[in-house]
Design a protein around this motif. Structure first.
Motif, PDB file in Angstrom:
ATOM      1  N   ALA A 167       4.211  -6.521  -1.836  1.00 20.73           N
ATOM      2  CA  ALA A 167       3.078  -6.687  -2.671  1.00 20.73           C
ATOM      3  C   ALA A 167       1.874  -6.325  -1.905  1.00 20.73           C
ATOM      4  O   ALA A 167       0.855  -5.666  -2.956  1.00 20.73           O
ATOM      5  CB  ALA A 167       3.036  -8.175  -2.826  1.00 20.73           C
ATOM      6  N   ALA A 168       1.482  -6.542  -0.772  1.00 19.88           N
ATOM      7  CA  ALA A 168       0.318  -6.203  -0.249  1.00 19.88           C
ATOM      8  C   ALA A 168       0.047  -4.532  -0.016  1.00 19.88           C
ATOM      9  O   ALA A 168      -0.813  -3.907  -0.414  1.00 19.88           O
ATOM     10  CB  ALA A 168       0.097  -6.663   1.018  1.00 19.88           C
TER      11      ALA A 168
ATOM     12  N   GLU B 181       1.656  -2.408  -2.266  1.00 21.46           N
ATOM     13  CA  GLU B 181       1.532  -2.014  -3.563  1.00 21.46           C
ATOM     14  C   GLU B 181       0.174  -2.175  -4.188  1.00 21.46           C
ATOM     15  O   GLU B 181      -0.332  -1.461  -4.778  1.00 21.46           O
ATOM     16  CB  GLU B 181       2.673  -2.678  -4.544  1.00 21.46           C
ATOM     17  CG  GLU B 181       2.501  -2.127  -5.924  1.00 21.46           C
ATOM     18  CD  GLU B 181       3.664  -2.793  -6.767  1.00 21.46           C
ATOM     19  OE1 GLU B 181       3.425  -2.521  -8.251  1.00 21.46           O
ATOM     20  OE2 GLU B 181       4.419  -3.572  -6.238  1.00 21.46           O
ATOM     21  N   LYS B 182      -0.527  -3.385  -3.666  1.00 23.50           N
ATOM     22  CA  LYS B 182      -1.791  -3.679  -4.039  1.00 23.50           C
ATOM     23  C   LYS B 182      -2.854  -2.457  -3.513  1.00 23.50           C
ATOM     24  O   LYS B 182      -3.798  -1.893  -4.372  1.00 23.50           O
ATOM     25  CB  LYS B 182      -2.124  -4.818  -3.663  1.00 23.50           C
ATOM     26  CG  LYS B 182      -3.450  -5.267  -4.375  1.00 23.50           C
ATOM     27  CD  LYS B 182      -3.973  -6.642  -3.725  1.00 23.50           C
ATOM     28  CE  LYS B 182      -5.291  -7.205  -4.272  1.00 23.50           C
ATOM     29  NZ  LYS B 182      -5.637  -8.507  -4.015  1.00 23.50           N
TER      30      LYS B 182
ATOM     31  N   ASP C  64      -2.574   0.806  -5.190  1.00 22.20           N
ATOM     32  CA  ASP C  64      -3.258   0.671  -6.576  1.00 22.20           C
ATOM     33  C   ASP C  64      -4.563   0.919  -6.191  1.00 22.20           C
ATOM     34  O   ASP C  64      -5.072   1.590  -7.263  1.00 22.20           O
ATOM     35  CB  ASP C  64      -2.772  -0.727  -7.358  1.00 22.20           C
ATOM     36  CG  ASP C  64      -1.133  -0.492  -7.914  1.00 22.20           C
ATOM     37  OD1 ASP C  64      -0.624   0.317  -7.970  1.00 22.20           O
ATOM     38  OD2 ASP C  64      -0.792  -1.518  -8.217  1.00 22.20           O
ATOM     39  N   LYS C  65      -5.110   0.168  -5.448  1.00 28.24           N
ATOM     40  CA  LYS C  65      -6.472   0.382  -5.245  1.00 28.24           C
ATOM     41  C   LYS C  65      -6.895   1.822  -4.904  1.00 28.24           C
ATOM     42  O   LYS C  65      -7.980   2.462  -5.355  1.00 28.24           O
ATOM     43  CB  LYS C  65      -7.032  -0.389  -4.099  1.00 28.24           C
ATOM     44  CG  LYS C  65      -8.550  -0.707  -3.727  1.00 28.24           C
ATOM     45  CD  LYS C  65      -8.828  -1.361  -2.809  1.00 28.24           C
ATOM     46  CE  LYS C  65     -10.251  -1.451  -2.555  1.00 28.24           C
ATOM     47  NZ  LYS C  65     -10.620  -2.367  -1.193  1.00 28.24           N
TER      48      LYS C  65
ATOM     49  N   ASP D 240      -6.864   3.912  -8.058  1.00 28.60           N
ATOM     50  CA  ASP D 240      -7.915   3.624  -8.831  1.00 28.60           C
ATOM     51  C   ASP D 240      -9.194   4.382  -8.394  1.00 28.60           C
ATOM     52  O   ASP D 240     -10.010   4.981  -9.168  1.00 28.60           O
ATOM     53  CB  ASP D 240      -8.331   2.238  -9.087  1.00 28.60           C
ATOM     54  CG  ASP D 240      -7.239   1.333  -9.848  1.00 28.60           C
ATOM     55  OD1 ASP D 240      -6.368   2.085 -10.584  1.00 28.60           O
ATOM     56  OD2 ASP D 240      -7.098   0.198  -9.756  1.00 28.60           O
TER      57      ASP D 240
END
Length: 61
Positions: free
Chosen positions: A29-30, A32-33, A36-37, A40
């Motif tokens: 999860a970390a 993937e986050k 994503d950052k 972006d």
């Protein structure tokens, strides 16, 4: 004979220590986050209406 046993002991210790593997696991999860950052941030560099800059064709000499 004593020197031979010392050499064998050192080689054995070296062989055993060479077989050690360290595994580092990252939480999915970390990761993937973070991905994503980064995505972006890259998309914010190029505005939606902007077209990419044209590239010059390779010049042959």
């Amino acid at each position: 004979m004593k020197i031979l046993s010392m050499v064998v002991a050192v080689l054995l210790a070296g062989s055993v220590s060479a077989c050690v593997t360290i595994n580092i696991y990252f939480p999915a999860a970390a990761a993937e986050k973070a991905a994503d950052k980064i995505i972006d941030e890259v998309w914010q560099l190029q505005k939606p209406g902007d077209a990419p800059a044209p590239t010059k064709p390779n010049e042959q000499k």
